[in-house]
Design a protein around this motif. Structure first.
Motif, PDB file in Angstrom:
ATOM      1  N   LEU A 210       0.822  -1.205   0.000  1.00 52.19           N
ATOM      2  CA  LEU A 210       0.000   0.000   0.000  1.00 52.19           C
ATOM      3  C   LEU A 210       0.860   1.261   0.000  1.00 52.19           C
ATOM      4  O   LEU A 210       0.573   2.230  -0.717  1.00 52.19           O
ATOM      5  N   GLY A 211       1.940   1.249   0.782  1.00 49.82           N
ATOM      6  CA  GLY A 211       2.837   2.404   0.809  1.00 49.82           C
ATOM      7  C   GLY A 211       3.511   2.629  -0.529  1.00 49.82           C
ATOM      8  O   GLY A 211       3.625   3.766  -1.003  1.00 49.82           O
ATOM      9  N   ALA A 212       3.970   1.535  -1.171  1.00 48.07           N
ATOM     10  CA  ALA A 212       4.636   1.649  -2.466  1.00 48.07           C
ATOM     11  C   ALA A 212       3.698   2.225  -3.518  1.00 48.07           C
ATOM     12  O   ALA A 212       4.121   3.005  -4.387  1.00 48.07           O
ATOM     13  N   MET A 213       2.415   1.874  -3.447  1.00 41.18           N
ATOM     14  CA  MET A 213       1.464   2.367  -4.443  1.00 41.18           C
ATOM     15  C   MET A 213       1.223   3.869  -4.302  1.00 41.18           C
ATOM     16  O   MET A 213       0.905   4.540  -5.289  1.00 41.18           O
ATOM     17  N   MET A 214       1.377   4.394  -3.090  1.00 38.70           N
ATOM     18  CA  MET A 214       1.231   5.843  -2.906  1.00 38.70           C
ATOM     19  C   MET A 214       2.492   6.604  -3.295  1.00 38.70           C
ATOM     20  O   MET A 214       2.482   7.826  -3.379  1.00 38.70           O
ATOM     21  N   LEU A 215       3.580   5.886  -3.564  1.00 40.42           N
ATOM     22  CA  LEU A 215       4.840   6.515  -3.958  1.00 40.42           C
ATOM     23  C   LEU A 215       5.154   6.363  -5.441  1.00 40.42           C
ATOM     24  O   LEU A 215       5.909   7.159  -6.000  1.00 40.42           O
ATOM     25  N   SER A 216       4.583   5.329  -6.092  1.00 41.11           N
ATOM     26  CA  SER A 216       4.998   4.992  -7.460  1.00 41.11           C
ATOM     27  C   SER A 216       3.805   4.653  -8.344  1.00 41.11           C
ATOM     28  O   SER A 216       3.024   3.744  -8.025  1.00 41.11           O
ATOM     29  N   ALA A 217       3.688   5.387  -9.463  1.00 43.39           N
ATOM     30  CA  ALA A 217       2.634   5.083 -10.429  1.00 43.39           C
ATOM     31  C   ALA A 217       2.861   3.721 -11.063  1.00 43.39           C
ATOM     32  O   ALA A 217       1.911   3.002 -11.385  1.00 43.39           O
ATOM     33  N   THR A 218       4.140   3.347 -11.237  1.00 46.05           N
ATOM     34  CA  THR A 218       4.454   2.024 -11.790  1.00 46.05           C
ATOM     35  C   THR A 218       3.963   0.928 -10.868  1.00 46.05           C
ATOM     36  O   THR A 218       3.402  -0.085 -11.310  1.00 46.05           O
ATOM     37  N   ALA A 219       4.154   1.138  -9.558  1.00 40.59           N
ATOM     38  CA  ALA A 219       3.683   0.159  -8.578  1.00 40.59           C
ATOM     39  C   ALA A 219       2.167   0.008  -8.652  1.00 40.59           C
ATOM     40  O   ALA A 219       1.636  -1.101  -8.549  1.00 40.59           O
ATOM     41  N   VAL A 220       1.451   1.118  -8.855  1.00 40.23           N
ATOM     42  CA  VAL A 220      -0.012   1.060  -8.969  1.00 40.23           C
ATOM     43  C   VAL A 220      -0.411   0.188 -10.149  1.00 40.23           C
ATOM     44  O   VAL A 220      -1.284  -0.683 -10.044  1.00 40.23           O
TER      45      VAL A 220
ATOM     46  N   ARG B 299      -9.710   3.556 -11.376  1.00 42.76           N
ATOM     47  CA  ARG B 299     -10.837   3.499 -12.310  1.00 42.76           C
ATOM     48  C   ARG B 299     -11.295   4.896 -12.724  1.00 42.76           C
ATOM     49  O   ARG B 299     -11.821   5.080 -13.829  1.00 42.76           O
ATOM     50  N   ARG B 300     -11.089   5.859 -11.837  1.00 43.43           N
ATOM     51  CA  ARG B 300     -11.436   7.251 -12.158  1.00 43.43           C
ATOM     52  C   ARG B 300     -10.284   7.981 -12.838  1.00 43.43           C
ATOM     53  O   ARG B 300     -10.354   9.167 -13.090  1.00 43.43           O
ATOM     54  N   ARG B 301      -9.207   7.214 -13.125  1.00 43.25           N
ATOM     55  CA  ARG B 301      -8.017   7.744 -13.803  1.00 43.25           C
ATOM     56  C   ARG B 301      -7.396   8.917 -13.029  1.00 43.25           C
ATOM     57  O   ARG B 301      -6.958   9.905 -13.607  1.00 43.25           O
ATOM     58  N   MET B 302      -7.353   8.754 -11.721  1.00 45.68           N
ATOM     59  CA  MET B 302      -6.733   9.755 -10.848  1.00 45.68           C
ATOM     60  C   MET B 302      -5.431   9.214 -10.270  1.00 45.68           C
ATOM     61  O   MET B 302      -5.240   7.995 -10.174  1.00 45.68           O
ATOM     62  N   THR B 303      -4.549  10.092  -9.897  1.00 45.95           N
ATOM     63  CA  THR B 303      -3.284   9.706  -9.292  1.00 45.95           C
ATOM     64  C   THR B 303      -3.533   9.126  -7.902  1.00 45.95           C
ATOM     65  O   THR B 303      -4.411   9.590  -7.166  1.00 45.95           O
ATOM     66  N   VAL B 304      -2.749   8.119  -7.544  1.00 49.14           N
ATOM     67  CA  VAL B 304      -2.822   7.528  -6.209  1.00 49.14           C
ATOM     68  C   VAL B 304      -1.648   8.070  -5.393  1.00 49.14           C
ATOM     69  O   VAL B 304      -0.489   7.749  -5.658  1.00 49.14           O
ATOM     70  N   ASP B 305      -1.926   8.949  -4.415  1.00 45.04           N
ATOM     71  CA  ASP B 305      -0.877   9.467  -3.522  1.00 45.04           C
ATOM     72  C   ASP B 305      -1.529   9.849  -2.202  1.00 45.04           C
ATOM     73  O   ASP B 305      -2.740   9.657  -1.996  1.00 45.04           O
ATOM     74  N   LEU B 306      -0.753  10.433  -1.315  1.00 41.91           N
ATOM     75  CA  LEU B 306      -1.274  10.779   0.006  1.00 41.91           C
ATOM     76  C   LEU B 306      -2.445  11.751  -0.071  1.00 41.91           C
ATOM     77  O   LEU B 306      -3.446  11.617   0.639  1.00 41.91           O
ATOM     78  N   VAL B 307      -2.323  12.739  -0.944  1.00 43.02           N
ATOM     79  CA  VAL B 307      -3.346  13.775  -1.035  1.00 43.02           C
ATOM     80  C   VAL B 307      -4.668  13.201  -1.558  1.00 43.02           C
ATOM     81  O   VAL B 307      -5.731  13.423  -0.962  1.00 43.02           O
ATOM     82  N   THR B 308      -4.615  12.467  -2.663  1.00 47.31           N
ATOM     83  CA  THR B 308      -5.858  11.928  -3.237  1.00 47.31           C
ATOM     84  C   THR B 308      -6.471  10.866  -2.331  1.00 47.31           C
ATOM     85  O   THR B 308      -7.699  10.754  -2.244  1.00 47.31           O
TER      86      THR B 308
END
Length: 484
Positions: A20-30, A59-68
């Motif tokens: 979960l932490g890696a996905m909030m740091l890396s779009a590739t990980a997502v 699915r909403r094509r939004m970035t996955v990070d701490l803010v979102t």
């Protein structure tokens, strides 16, 4: 069982947090992790909630990070449920390496598989002590539970082209070193093998015909020819007739004693001796028959896996050589008598699901699957009664899912019926004729027609001499000229 219930189910909290932490740091990980994991793979409900939110953002094509993540969880009223912003920050801070996200994901998935295995074992425990279920039913239920566990896994979606190229060249090298005439599994009929190049692992082959054309006989000729070569075992799902009747046909083929003679009293000593010799030959062949009715594709896969395990045991005991101890071919007689996994009032949808299930079975077991199919009555209404793809009964998806579709046509059969001779001629031991095997679809090769000799009284097919084939086509040309 009480001891098992007291144990904490298998899981790895650190791996879940790292993913979960890696996905909030890396779009590739997502991108990579979302192809490997589903929310239910996580053990902790908090982690299931966080991952579900991440998938929602994808699915909403939004970035996955701490803010979102904070904003979405807050909008859904779930932020405090997962431990607040401080827990999201902890997940990010504790990531050992975002580049290793897929490795963490596989750990999470493996632990999930163990938990599902634990659940399956608990279900199997209940089944074992069910007083209202037979032994065979209990075993089948247990096999299905384990198979569903495997089938439920999501595979990695993409592989580099180089991997498939290596497999391709492995196949080319195997062909170059092979002494066989064709690449696939041979049928024992050279003309058929040349046209089809043999049946390849993963192929779904449909053999269709109207009643009395001999489709069961032809496919069982295939089975015996393949079993004789020592290239492996043949599994036959015979949904249309009892196994004893199928064995009777096979013995008739081998012994040259007509089936009608076997059904009458007063069998001669000579015929009896022939039957004994044929039976001895037959029981030595690795052909395995299951005549249970109303099976689904999943049922068949489970039973084939059990058969392969039995064959593996015989190889370990030196009862079979490794080549002969593998499943080489699966035959299903017939497709329309199978049961769809999900019941439906729409028969076309059911047959479509069955056809897809057979194709998946061929790929899953990595063997060719030959399924017999019925044809619609429209064939009988045409002047030219040679079957075509549109005659496949109840579903066009049979044609779509099949790698090869072949039909059987016997001109002599229809000629005798038109002349009022009925079907008694088929019981005459002296009667032989020419049968057309029409390959109407071939995904990986040519289509065309193969001629085979056929003796109805013995349900036996054989390869014709070139002059016999030429005579047949010459007579057809004369007949067409006369009709014109």
């Amino acid at each position: 069982m009480a001891d098992l219930q007291d144990r904490v189910p298998p899981h790895n909290e650190e791996a879940e947090m790292a993913v979960l932490g890696a996905m909030m740091l890396s779009a590739t990980a997502v991108q990579e992790v979302s192809q490997v994991l589903e929310p239910h793979h996580f053990y902790l409900p908090v982690h299931q909630e966080i991952y579900s939110t991440m998938i929602e953002l994808v699915r909403r094509r939004m970035t996955v990070d701490l803010v979102t993540m904070r904003d979405t969880l807050m909008s859904n009223g779930r932020l405090e449920d997962i431990g607040g912003v401080s827990y999201l920050v902890r997940l990010v801070d504790d990531v050992p390496s975002a580049a290793s996200a897929v490795d963490y994901a596989r750990i999470v998935r493996d632990r999930s598989k163990l938990r599902r295995l634990l659940e399956a074992s608990a279900e199997i425990h209940k089944v074992v002590f069910d007083p209202n279920s037979s032994i065979d039913k209990k075993v089948e239920t247990a096999e299905k539970l384990v198979y569903d566990l495997k089938a439920g896994d999501r595979a990695d979606y993409f592989q580099p082209l180089s991997m498939f190229a290596n497999r391709f060249f492995d196949g080319i090298e195997a062909l170059m070193s092979s002494t066989g005439a064709v690449a696939g599994l041979t049928t024992g009929y050279p003309d058929m093998d040349r046209l089809t190049t043999g049946f390849s692992p993963g192929d779904l082959v449909i053999l269709a015909a109207r009643p009395a054309m001999g489709k069961t006989s032809l496919v069982m000729n295939f089975a015996m020819n393949i079993a004789r070569t020592g290239n492996g075992a043949v599994a036959v799902f015979n949904l249309e007739m009892p196994g004893e009747q199928l064995v009777q046909r096979l013995i008739s083929m081998l012994s040259t004693v007509p089936i009608e003679d076997m059904r009458r009293t007063g069998l001669s000593t000579e015929s009896y001796d022939k039957i004994i010799v044929a039976a001895e030959q037959l029981v030595s062949l690795p052909i395995f028959i299951d005549d249970t009715s109303q099976l689904s594709a999943l049922d068949m896969i489970a039973r084939c896996r059990r058969l392969q395990m039995d064959l593996d045991d015989r190889v370990r005991r030196d009862e079979l050589d490794p080549q002969g101890g593998r499943l080489a071919l699966v035959i299903v007689d017939c497709l329309q008598l199978m049961r769809a996994q999900r019941g439906s009032d729409n028969r076309v949808q059911e047959v479509s699901e069955i056809a897809r299930g057979l194709k998946l079975m061929a790929r899953e077991l990595r063997v060719p699957v030959i399924a017999l199919s019925q044809l619609s009555r429209e064939v009988e209404k045409r002047p030219n009664k040679r079957p075509q793809l549109s005659d496949l009964r109840e579903s066009g998806s049979i044609e779509a899912d099949a790698d090869l579709v072949a039909f059987i046509y016997r001109d002599e059969y229809y000629r005798q019926k038109e002349e009022g001779g009925g079907e008694d001629f088929q019981e005459n031991p002296e009667h032989t004729e020419v049968s057309e095997i029409i390959v109407g679809k071939h995904r990986n090769g040519a289509t065309g027609t193969v001629l085979l000799g056929f003796q109805p009284s013995l349900t036996r097919f054989w390869s014709l001499a070139n002059e016999d084939k030429e005579d047949y086509w010459r007579s057809k040309r004369r007949q067409n000229f006369a009709d014109d």
